[in-house]
Design an enzyme around this catalytic site. Sequence first.
Site, short mmCIF file in Angstrom:
data_model
loop_
_atom_site.label_atom_id
_atom_site.label_comp_id
_atom_site.label_asym_id
_atom_site.label_seq_id
_atom_site.Cartn_x
_atom_site.Cartn_y
_atom_site.Cartn_z
N TYR A 17 -2.20 -0.34 10.47
CA TYR A 17 -2.39 -0.94 9.15
C TYR A 17 -1.17 -0.70 8.27
O TYR A 17 -0.60 -1.62 7.67
CB TYR A 17 -3.65 -0.37 8.47
CG TYR A 17 -3.66 -0.62 6.99
CD1 TYR A 17 -3.92 -1.89 6.49
CD2 TYR A 17 -3.34 0.39 6.08
CE1 TYR A 17 -3.88 -2.14 5.13
CE2 TYR A 17 -3.30 0.15 4.72
CZ TYR A 17 -3.57 -1.12 4.25
OH TYR A 17 -3.51 -1.38 2.90
N SER A 32 0.84 -1.20 0.00
CA SER A 32 0.00 0.00 0.00
C SER A 32 0.87 1.24 0.00
O SER A 32 1.97 1.25 0.57
CB SER A 32 -0.85 -0.03 1.27
OG SER A 32 -1.29 1.26 1.60
N LYS A 56 2.00 -3.24 6.57
CA LYS A 56 2.48 -3.32 5.18
C LYS A 56 3.99 -3.07 5.12
O LYS A 56 4.70 -3.70 4.34
CB LYS A 56 1.71 -2.33 4.30
CG LYS A 56 0.23 -2.67 4.15
CD LYS A 56 0.02 -4.03 3.46
CE LYS A 56 -1.42 -4.44 3.38
NZ LYS A 56 -1.63 -5.81 2.87
#
Length: 344
Positions: free
Chosen positions: A155, A130, A159
């Site tokens: 989050y 991402s 990644k």
Amino acid sequence: MNSKNTIIVTGGAGYIGSHTIIELLENTAYNVVSIDNFSNSSSKTFDRIEHITGKKIVNYAIDLCDKKSVENVFEKEKNIVGIIHFAAFKSVPESVSNPYKYYSNNINSLLTILECCLKFNIVNFIFSSSCSVYGNISELPVKESTPLGKSESPYAYTKQIGEEILKDYSKTFLNLKIIALRYFNPVGAHISGLIGEDPINKPTSLVPVITQTAIGKLKQMTIHGTDYSTRDGSCIRDYIHVTDIAIAHIKALEYIINEKQKRNFSIFNLGTGNGVSVIEAITAFEKISNKKLNYTIGPKRAGDVEAIYSDTSLSEKELGWKTEFTLNEMMDSAWQWELNQQKE
Ligand code: UDP
């Protein structure tokens, strides 16, 4: 083609996974097997994929953190040539409120599937990363070589860690061929209007929030901050049509399977190169749908970066891929998908 021709798609019922399965079935000779436990998706998606492509999907509804169950899949499916690993939780605000859910799931599932790659000698691996790995970055557009900033949410950190794990595996296990694709903001829906973003939980991403507000599922939406240092004060993102993202996965898969990769771990941005503000996105939607959105201005949302959009030159040069869909097409397809869901 290699006699091994099955691609494992984890998160196949999810938003990007389902669109990618359609591209795989319609434009390649690969067979697809999905692993998805419907934790934030619906099994109905597979019926829709079958309707669109005429092909039935085999799905294993298991938890990807459950190593034994995942190994069973790899034992059963004999012809696996590669894996596209989509399955992960992806809501920035949810990750801020529930970091355990994100760290335990997103990291453990990646490790499980990588260990299966080693055990069953599967070398081709594509990972959903991402643009959130860049953090708050002042140098725009961002290139793959841009040093990563501090992650703004759990989050985003999953990644960053995911990419580090892949880098370490690629250094130790030299036969692996890995690509991490850094998605900017995937939006829109399949041209058929039959599949699109279908979160089980209340949406937090901008475009589903917009379409659900327009149709009345949500009474009102909030713009999270208009006091950023951007042209209209709202955050800037690089929205990209989900079908463009799906096509990029086919290109990436062919790139590694056909031995075009120079190192055994590569990273590519998947964006359009255009920065669009939240207010501009809302205006584009209102024009295309002829609907006035009921919105209010709220404070900044925890975990949000101010502005980010992609430099697209590397994926264009190496993968031979560039985006086709416009912002209006993104908004229109998302709206058609929302309208179709209402008819069901
Ligand atoms: N956003 C917003 N209202 C919403 C949902 C999102 O203003 O109800 C904003 C959000 O603050 C961010 C942008 O829209 O600036 C994109 O958010 P999204 O969650 O879609 O993607 P992200 O870039 O955070 O992964």
